[in-house]
Design an enzyme around this catalytic site. Structure first.
Site, PDB file in Angstrom:
ATOM      1  CB  THR A  11      -0.950   0.026   1.227  1.00  0.00           C
ATOM      2  OG1 THR A  11      -0.183   0.219   2.425  1.00  0.00           O
ATOM      3  CG2 THR A  11      -1.753  -1.258   1.341  1.00  0.00           C
ATOM      4  N   GLY A  12       0.476   2.247  -0.753  1.00  0.00           N
ATOM      5  CA  GLY A  12       1.306   3.456  -0.863  1.00  0.00           C
ATOM      6  C   GLY A  12       2.602   3.149  -1.590  1.00  0.00           C
ATOM      7  N   GLY A  13       2.471   2.578  -2.783  1.00  0.00           N
ATOM      8  CA  GLY A  13       3.672   2.179  -3.533  1.00  0.00           C
ATOM      9  C   GLY A  13       4.023   3.127  -4.663  1.00  0.00           C
ATOM     10  CB  THR A  14       2.443   6.131  -6.066  1.00  0.00           C
ATOM     11  OG1 THR A  14       2.292   7.012  -4.937  1.00  0.00           O
ATOM     12  CG2 THR A  14       1.176   5.335  -6.287  1.00  0.00           C
ATOM     13  N   GLY A  27       8.239   7.305  -2.457  1.00  0.00           N
ATOM     14  CA  GLY A  27       8.966   7.091  -1.200  1.00  0.00           C
ATOM     15  C   GLY A  27       9.349   5.641  -0.929  1.00  0.00           C
ATOM     16  N   GLY A  42       7.517   2.985  -0.210  1.00  0.00           N
ATOM     17  CA  GLY A  42       6.700   1.970  -0.870  1.00  0.00           C
ATOM     18  C   GLY A  42       7.181   1.726  -2.294  1.00  0.00           C
ATOM     19  CE1 TYR A  80       2.670   9.334  10.613  1.00  0.00           C
ATOM     20  CE2 TYR A  80       4.532  10.048  11.952  1.00  0.00           C
ATOM     21  CZ  TYR A  80       4.025   9.339  10.872  1.00  0.00           C
ATOM     22  OH  TYR A  80       4.889   8.656  10.055  1.00  0.00           O
TER      23      TYR A  80
HETATM   24  N1  LIG Z   1       9.580   9.715   5.636  1.00  0.00           N
HETATM   25  C1  LIG Z   1       9.771   9.563   6.919  1.00  0.00           C
HETATM   26  O1  LIG Z   1      10.648  10.222   7.515  1.00  0.00           O
HETATM   27  C2  LIG Z   1       8.955   8.539   7.699  1.00  0.00           C
HETATM   28  C3  LIG Z   1       9.403   8.192   8.982  1.00  0.00           C
HETATM   29  C4  LIG Z   1       8.712   7.210   9.692  1.00  0.00           C
HETATM   30  C5  LIG Z   1       7.618   6.585   9.127  1.00  0.00           C
HETATM   31  N2  LIG Z   1       7.186   6.949   7.887  1.00  0.00           N
HETATM   32  C6  LIG Z   1       6.056   6.216   7.319  1.00  0.00           C
HETATM   33  O2  LIG Z   1       6.439   5.611   6.099  1.00  0.00           O
HETATM   34  C7  LIG Z   1       5.307   5.379   5.281  1.00  0.00           C
HETATM   35  C8  LIG Z   1       5.606   5.784   3.860  1.00  0.00           C
HETATM   36  O3  LIG Z   1       5.806   7.182   3.790  1.00  0.00           O
HETATM   37  P1  LIG Z   1       6.920   7.873   2.892  1.00  0.00           P
HETATM   38  O4  LIG Z   1       7.812   8.604   3.803  1.00  0.00           O
HETATM   39  O5  LIG Z   1       7.467   6.928   1.913  1.00  0.00           O
HETATM   40  O6  LIG Z   1       6.018   9.008   2.199  1.00  0.00           O
HETATM   41  P2  LIG Z   1       5.686   9.378   0.696  1.00  0.00           P
HETATM   42  O7  LIG Z   1       6.915   9.494  -0.132  1.00  0.00           O
HETATM   43  O8  LIG Z   1       4.779  10.559   0.794  1.00  0.00           O
HETATM   44  O9  LIG Z   1       4.850   8.117   0.180  1.00  0.00           O
HETATM   45  C9  LIG Z   1       3.615   7.818   0.754  1.00  0.00           C
HETATM   46  C10 LIG Z   1       2.906   6.806  -0.101  1.00  0.00           C
HETATM   47  O10 LIG Z   1       1.657   6.501   0.504  1.00  0.00           O
HETATM   48  C11 LIG Z   1       0.610   6.778  -0.408  1.00  0.00           C
HETATM   49  N3  LIG Z   1      -0.526   7.240   0.356  1.00  0.00           N
HETATM   50  C12 LIG Z   1      -0.601   8.269   1.233  1.00  0.00           C
HETATM   51  N4  LIG Z   1      -1.813   8.320   1.770  1.00  0.00           N
HETATM   52  C13 LIG Z   1      -2.516   7.311   1.228  1.00  0.00           C
HETATM   53  C14 LIG Z   1      -3.822   6.833   1.392  1.00  0.00           C
HETATM   54  N5  LIG Z   1      -4.688   7.417   2.216  1.00  0.00           N
HETATM   55  N6  LIG Z   1      -4.213   5.755   0.679  1.00  0.00           N
HETATM   56  C15 LIG Z   1      -3.360   5.133  -0.179  1.00  0.00           C
HETATM   57  N7  LIG Z   1      -2.112   5.543  -0.379  1.00  0.00           N
HETATM   58  C16 LIG Z   1      -1.702   6.617   0.320  1.00  0.00           C
HETATM   59  C17 LIG Z   1       1.167   7.774  -1.405  1.00  0.00           C
HETATM   60  O11 LIG Z   1       0.554   7.587  -2.648  1.00  0.00           O
HETATM   61  P3  LIG Z   1      -0.403   8.663  -3.395  1.00  0.00           P
HETATM   62  O12 LIG Z   1       0.154  10.014  -3.118  1.00  0.00           O
HETATM   63  O13 LIG Z   1      -0.265   8.225  -4.821  1.00  0.00           O
HETATM   64  O14 LIG Z   1      -1.732   8.445  -2.825  1.00  0.00           O
HETATM   65  C18 LIG Z   1       2.622   7.315  -1.495  1.00  0.00           C
HETATM   66  O15 LIG Z   1       2.740   6.237  -2.390  1.00  0.00           O
HETATM   67  C19 LIG Z   1       4.149   6.120   5.946  1.00  0.00           C
HETATM   68  O16 LIG Z   1       3.336   5.205   6.656  1.00  0.00           O
HETATM   69  C20 LIG Z   1       4.848   7.047   6.912  1.00  0.00           C
HETATM   70  O17 LIG Z   1       4.038   7.387   8.010  1.00  0.00           O
HETATM   71  C21 LIG Z   1       7.830   7.916   7.162  1.00  0.00           C
END
Ligand SMILES: NC(=O)c1ccc[n+]([C@@H]2O[C@H](COP(=O)([O-])OP(=O)(O)OC[C@H]3O[C@@H](n4cnc5c(N)ncnc54)[C@H](OP(=O)(O)O)[C@@H]3O)[C@@H](O)[C@H]2O)c1
Length: 251
Positions: free
Chosen positions: A12-15, A17, A19, A150
């Protein structure tokens, strides 16, 4: 060696970051991958970049009606999911006084209900020997201002790692979590912060990190590959910190 040869993963969320990086890593290791995202535009773009071993489903992790459609949509491509990475998400960052009910519901719907019901819906497609990975955060270890909803939602996900693991043992399905530190992704774009606020935060945070750098999405992807593969065949119910020591060291 292709560690996920003949396996199918659902991310999930593979577009974007972590994922997206994980989808790339899994495909490079022989897997077929199904990714989700919220819009046709982002999903199609990612699938095009990932190539012939990827398909996409537009599905909002914060919408139960979308989640309850997942099984049918997945079955158009496969009847078996060997690896489930529940990763979609972001936070809304606000002071206790200023958090709105809308923000609270958005974050809890996506991260708590979203995680729970995604696992509930995909689990019947998962054979013995499968692996479930939940994405949490380092914030549950340290606590930071403006991160209350969060972090609380991710703490619920952290709790699911243990309860799901206990429940899935009899199915011979391993359940683990990854707890990322600050990773260089687009996550801040969903928080409501301005570009200046985002750049200011990155500039302020970087010197405080043990290695003076953000982590790369590929560093999470390699961890996800490890937990998904037979290399982790005796690892069950843990949360693996990939935070460059942030939650456990002081220098
Ligand atoms: N980056 C950090 O520093 C960090 C640290 C700790 C944990 N995390 C966690 O890591 C995970 C991935 O985040 P990331 O940092 O890789 O962020 P990201 O680059 O913004 O990627 C987030 C991904 O989730 C998708 N997404 C967001 N909301 C969604 C929803 N409601 N339904 C379906 N898809 C959704 C987005 O796709 P679309 O935009 O195409 O919908 C995108 O593919 C998250 O759970 C985040 O809380 C991140």
């Amino acid at each position: 060696m292709e560690k996920l040869k003949n396996k199918t993963a659902f991310i999930t969320g593979g577009t974007n970051g972590m994922g997206f990086a994980t989808a790339q890593e899994f495909i490079n290791n022989g897997a077929k991958v199904i990714i989700t995202g919220r819009s046709e535009r982002t999903v199609n773009k990612a699938v095009e970049e990932l190539g012939k071993n990827a398909v996409g489903i537009v599905s909002n992790a914060g919408e139960l009606s979308d989640i309850f459609e997942l099984q049918n949509l997945i079955k158009k491509h496969t009847n078996t999911i060997d690896v489930l990475f529940v990763n979609a998400g972001y936070g809304k960052f606000n002071s206790i006084e200023n958090v709105t009910i809308e923000e609270f519901n958005e974050v809890f719907d996506m991260l708590v209900k979203g995680t729970f019901f995604t696992v509930q819906q995909v689990l019947p497609l998962m054979p013995q020997g499968s692996s479930i990975i939940l994405n949490t955060t380092f914030l549950t270890d340290i606590g930071q201002p403006n991160m209350s909803i969060y972090t609380a939602a991710k703490a619920a996900v952290q709790s699911f790692i243990k309860t799901f693991a206990a429940e899935c043992t009899s199915k011979n399905i391993r359940v683990n979590g990854i707890s990322p530190g600050y990773i260089k992704t687009n996550i801040f774009n969903n928080t409501g912060m301005s570009t200046e606020q985002i750049e200011g935060t990155i500039d302020a945070v970087t010197p405080t990190l043990p290695f003076k750098r953000f982590g790369e999405p590929s560093e999470i992807a390699k961890t996800a590959l490890f937990l998904a593969s037979d290399d982790a065949s005796y690892i069950h119910g843990i949360e693996l910190r990939v935070d460059g020591g942030l939650s456990k060291t002081k220098s």
